[in-house]
Design an enzyme around this catalytic site. Structure first.
Site, PDB file in Angstrom:
ATOM      1  CE  LYS A 282      -3.903  -1.875   2.891  1.00  0.00           C
ATOM      2  NZ  LYS A 282      -5.014  -1.734   2.003  1.00  0.00           N
ATOM      3  NE  ARG A 356     -11.252  -9.503  -1.590  1.00  0.00           N
ATOM      4  CZ  ARG A 356     -11.121  -8.588  -2.727  1.00  0.00           C
ATOM      5  NH1 ARG A 356     -11.388  -9.202  -3.858  1.00  0.00           N
ATOM      6  NH2 ARG A 356     -10.754  -7.721  -2.388  1.00  0.00           N
TER       7      ARG A 356
END
Ligand code: BES
Ligand code: ZN
Ligand code: ZN
Length: 504
Positions: A282, A356
């Site tokens: 990120k 997820r």
């Protein structure tokens, strides 16, 4: 601070000893019932303040009037309620927050609060208003200074807050509302503390230790480590964890308040204690906020805390897969293929779509182990939901209309709202992989729905599943940086409604 409910008739005529009376005033010149009463008793002091312009009853404005009452015996806290015809729970919350702000710092023995019984918010909603007052004060009371070397002394608050409700029928219900609000507030505080704790302290192991503080006669906690997670073949969860030196944990918290053998409601919370993005790193700006990537976990644990305090007659289980998402020589790489506990294979095209990957194995485990009546996962899953819904609503994803209705209702009931998002099969088709059963990302658009579609592939065995994407609601950034405690109010309300009404 303690809260108590009394009836209007019990205080009218002879006020109990109180340091302050909190009275609402609408923008229209007409004073409300209670304000009118105290205006008369105080020789028109309220109307004089309004006439002189010293107090403008705009929503959330406040004024403290000293020496009010027949012999100047008490203080009045006037709070503006805004326009009468616009008055709703949202405005009530704003007013309650303003009152809480004024009461902060006042070490009074007793404060009488009259604002919950305004004509517009009678009957059912009077109880909601009681809850709002309690939660607004508990929210104002919250601080997190565990890591300041010289913490400031906490601001004092009144010892007793007496909420005056309209009639005796409401008094017992109001006491219930106070108890519920106190339980929700305790759960939210627990959740916020976990979230605000920095990533170097709040590791998966630490989170497991915190979960153990919930242990009681009705709550049991089990924390599985690397070896057990490997034995369960949670290849997808382990893949995310492998880049970190911190051992992954699978935390299972069982609250047994319902009938023995009754199918539980299972809440699964994403517990990434820090999300760097992994090899798909990120950007640095605001990356510190990725310590909040375990708010799903924190909120399901906080929910158990609340319902245990409230003795809710249900069986509820919180499951938390928790690890760090780090770049390292060991970390997963884009293109890696892993096998989930369900046997389905996943091509990891972006290591930053890690939530997820840990949730899918926890969902499989939840269904195989507990056969839940309802399965709900809570996760700070996508930036896309932040773009779509901002800080206002959590994203709700489910194909079960009845469950959607119940969660939406609980959202309005608790004012911790959700917005239903689409789950068409086109989003699922975006997960196509050339090399594995699915990819872990969809295309560049519709990211919140393709993430939900991914999770849906692991929930085929459950009658009712919903996913809550709380990336926009669980924490705030900027100068107000901090955990919000959401969606604890939503989940507690949802469970409370189930306990009262059943699943029909
Ligand atoms: N933890 C983030 C989601 C997130 C974003 C939470 C902003 C709170 C605020 C999640 O793991 C993530 O990075 N998701 C990616 C998915 C993408 C790579 C498909 C995202 O949303 O950018
Ligand atoms: Zn991520
Ligand atoms: Zn994440």
């Amino acid at each position: 601070m303690e809260f108590k409910a009394v009836t209007n008739s019990s205080v009218s005529g002879q006020l109990p000893a109180a340091d302050m009376l909190v009275v609402g005033v609408f923008e229209e010149d007409t004073l409300t019932g209670v304000a009118q009463e105290y205006d008369v008793e105080s020789s028109g002091v309220i109307s004089a303040r309004i006439a002189s312009g010293d107090f403008k009853p705009k929503l959330g404005n406040t004024l403290v009037e000293f020496n009010a009452g027949p012999s100047g015996a008490y203080r009045l806290l006037l709070v503006g309620l805004g326009k009468k015809d616009k008055f709703d729970r949202h405005n009530f919350r704003t007013a309650a927050q303003a009152v809480a702000g004024e009461l902060k710092g006042r070490a009074f023995a007793n404060v009488l609060v009259f604002i919950t019984q305004e004509e517009q918010i009678k009957f059912e909603t009077e109880l909601d208003s009681v809850r709002e007052v309690v939660q607004a004060l508990r929210e104002k009371e919250y601080f997190f200074d565990a890591y300041k070397s010289k913490p400031e002394a906490p601001a004092p608050f009144p010892t007793l807050i007496t909420i005056v409700v309209s009639d005796s029928i409401h008094q017992n219900y109001a006491q219930d509302a106070i108890n519920t609000a106190e339980a929700i507030s305790l759960g939210m505080t627990f959740t916020k503390d976990l979230g605000n704790t920095p990533g170097n302290i709040c590791t998966p192991t630490w989170l497991g230790e915190q979960a153990k503080t919930l242990i009681s006669d009705k709550v049991s906690v089990l924390v599985h480590g690397q070896a057990e997670i490997e034995a369960m073949k949670m290849g997808s969860f382990l893949a995310v964890a492998q880049g970190s030196i911190q051992e992954p944990k699978l935390i299972i918290v069982e609250y047994n308040g319902g009938a023995v053998g009754a199918a539980p409601i299972v809440l699964v919370g994403k517990g990434i204690t820090f999300d760097t993005g992994g090899i798909s790193l990120k950007p640095s700006a605001t990356m510190d906020e990725m310590k909040y990537d375990m708010m799903g976990a924190a909120s399901v644990l906080g929910t158990i805390k609340a319902i245990a305090v409230n003795n809710m007659p249900l069986n509820v289980i919180a499951i938390v897969p928790t690890c760090e998402n780090m770049p390292s020589h060991n970390a997963i790489k884009p293109g890696d293929i892993v096998t989930s506990m369900s046997g389905q294979t996943i091509e990891i095209l972006n290591t930053d779509a890690e939530g997820r990957l840990i949730l899918c194995d926890a969902l499989t485990y939840a269904q195989q182990t507990f056969k839940p009546a309802i399965l709900i996962d809570v996760a700070t899953l996508t930036g896309a939901i932040v773009s779509a819904l901002g800080e206002v609503h959590s994203g709700l994803f489910t194909t079960d209309d009845a469950l959607a209705t119940r969660l939406i209702d609980a959202g309005y009931g608790s004012m911790d709202t959700v917005w239903r998002m689409p789950m068409d099969k086109e989003y699922d088709e975006m997960l196509k992989s050339n090399f594995a059963d699915m990819a872990n990302i969809g295309g560049r658009t519709g990211g919140a729905s393709s993430a939900a579609a991914f999770l849906a592939r692991f929930t085929a065995d459950t009658p009712a599943w919903a996913h809550l994407d709380v990336a926009g609601t669980a924490s705030r950034g900027g100068s107000a940086k901090g955990a919000t405690g959401r969606p604890v109010p939503l989940l507690v309300q949802f469970l409370n409604n189930l306990a009262i009404w059943g699943s029909k």
